[in-house]
Design an enzyme around this catalytic site. Structure first.
Site, PDB file in Angstrom:
ATOM      1  N   HIS A  54      19.841 -45.853  34.305  1.00 36.03           N
ATOM      2  CA  HIS A  54      19.638 -45.850  32.855  1.00 36.03           C
ATOM      3  C   HIS A  54      20.488 -44.785  32.167  1.00 36.03           C
ATOM      4  O   HIS A  54      20.997 -43.845  32.782  1.00 36.03           O
ATOM      5  CB  HIS A  54      18.154 -45.610  32.539  1.00 36.03           C
ATOM      6  CG  HIS A  54      17.650 -44.292  33.053  1.00 36.03           C
ATOM      7  ND1 HIS A  54      17.922 -43.089  32.441  1.00 36.03           N
ATOM      8  CD2 HIS A  54      16.891 -43.990  34.139  1.00 36.03           C
ATOM      9  CE1 HIS A  54      17.356 -42.104  33.104  1.00 36.03           C
ATOM     10  NE2 HIS A  54      16.723 -42.627  34.162  1.00 36.03           N
ATOM     11  N   GLU A  95      10.980 -45.015  39.048  1.00 36.56           N
ATOM     12  CA  GLU A  95      11.373 -43.787  39.723  1.00 36.56           C
ATOM     13  C   GLU A  95      10.239 -43.311  40.638  1.00 36.56           C
ATOM     14  O   GLU A  95       9.095 -43.782  40.542  1.00 36.56           O
ATOM     15  CB  GLU A  95      11.685 -42.725  38.653  1.00 36.56           C
ATOM     16  CG  GLU A  95      12.096 -41.358  39.146  1.00 36.56           C
ATOM     17  CD  GLU A  95      13.372 -41.383  39.974  1.00 36.56           C
ATOM     18  OE1 GLU A  95      13.249 -41.680  41.190  1.00 36.56           O
ATOM     19  OE2 GLU A  95      14.450 -41.111  39.435  1.00 36.56           O
TER      20      GLU A  95
END
Length: 240
Positions: free
Chosen positions: A26, A103
């Site tokens: 990202h 994550e």
């Protein structure tokens, strides 16, 4: 970036026996800029991260071998990954959000810098630095549990798209896991490869064995001559 003058990435053609994985971390977030570990905390992109995603999106639309040949797209359900994926894909594809692409869960360390972790819980911080695979963080995941989660998710996605090209937009830790899978690097090994925001990473997966081969890693050609090009890896201290 003027997409008409985007640099070309030199890639070998994908063979029919491979599934191609286009892997992107990202764009930058406020916590990336402050070197804070985000984990499952849902942090959005900052202005720099939005521009990084737009620059990569322009490049992907210019290099027709990548975006136009992508058959499916997946992303972490966290805002920073989902928004990056939506910008990259524009109206080409709708990314499918998956919680198993999040994550690593940093538990009570979420939102802290390395210095704050060391002060808050020195023993667990040292275990994090030493990359002890089965040592879980309080309220979070062990490195091994995280790696197994990502390995399973990636295998599932690849199995669902044999011979196709798939985009996956996720997080630094996710990319680190995939790199280790491809290079057979143990979890305990200190990281020496970079995981820049919105860099382009491409791997091919062999159908029969699932073996991953890196074709391109941490490529930032699409950000050359822009203010987003000087991208640091916010864990350059190799805390994780």
């Amino acid at each position: 970036m003027d997409s008409a003058h985007a640099p070309q990435t030199h890639l070998p053609d994908k063979s029919e026996r491979h599934t191609r994985l286009v892997l992107v971390r990202h764009g930058e977030t406020p916590w990336n800029a402050e070197k804070r570990f985000q984990g499952h905390t849902d942090i959005g992109l900052n202005d720099r991260g939005l521009q990084q995603a737009r620059s990569l999106g322009a490049y992907l639309r210019h290099d027709t071998r990548i975006l136009q040949n992508t058959n499916a797209a997946y992303c972490s359900d966290l805002t920073r990954a989902r928004l990056t994926a939506e910008i990259l894909l524009d109206t080409q594809l709708a990314p499918v959000s998956r919680t198993d692409l999040r994550e690593r869960d940093y538990g009570h360390f979420s939102g802290m810098t390395a210095e704050e972790m060391a002060a808050h819980d020195p023993a667990q911080y040292q275990a994090l630095r030493d990359r002890i695979p089965d040592r879980a963080i309080s309220g979070g995941e062990s490195l091994l549990a995280f790696y197994d989660r990502i390995k399973t998710a990636v295998a599932c996605i690849l199995n669902d798209h044999p011979g196709q090209q798939v985009m996956l937009v996720a997080h630094g830790g996710v990319l680190d896991c995939v790199y280790r899978m491809a290079t057979q690097t143990p979890l305990q090994t200190t990281r020496t490869w970079l995981l820049p925001n919105c860099a382009l990473n491409i791997l091919d997966a062999e159908h029969e064995t699932g073996e991953l081969q890196i074709r391109l890693w941490a490529d930032l050609n699409h950000l050359k001559n822009t203010e987003q090009h000087n991208i640091g890896d916010e864990v350059d201290g190799r805390v994780a």
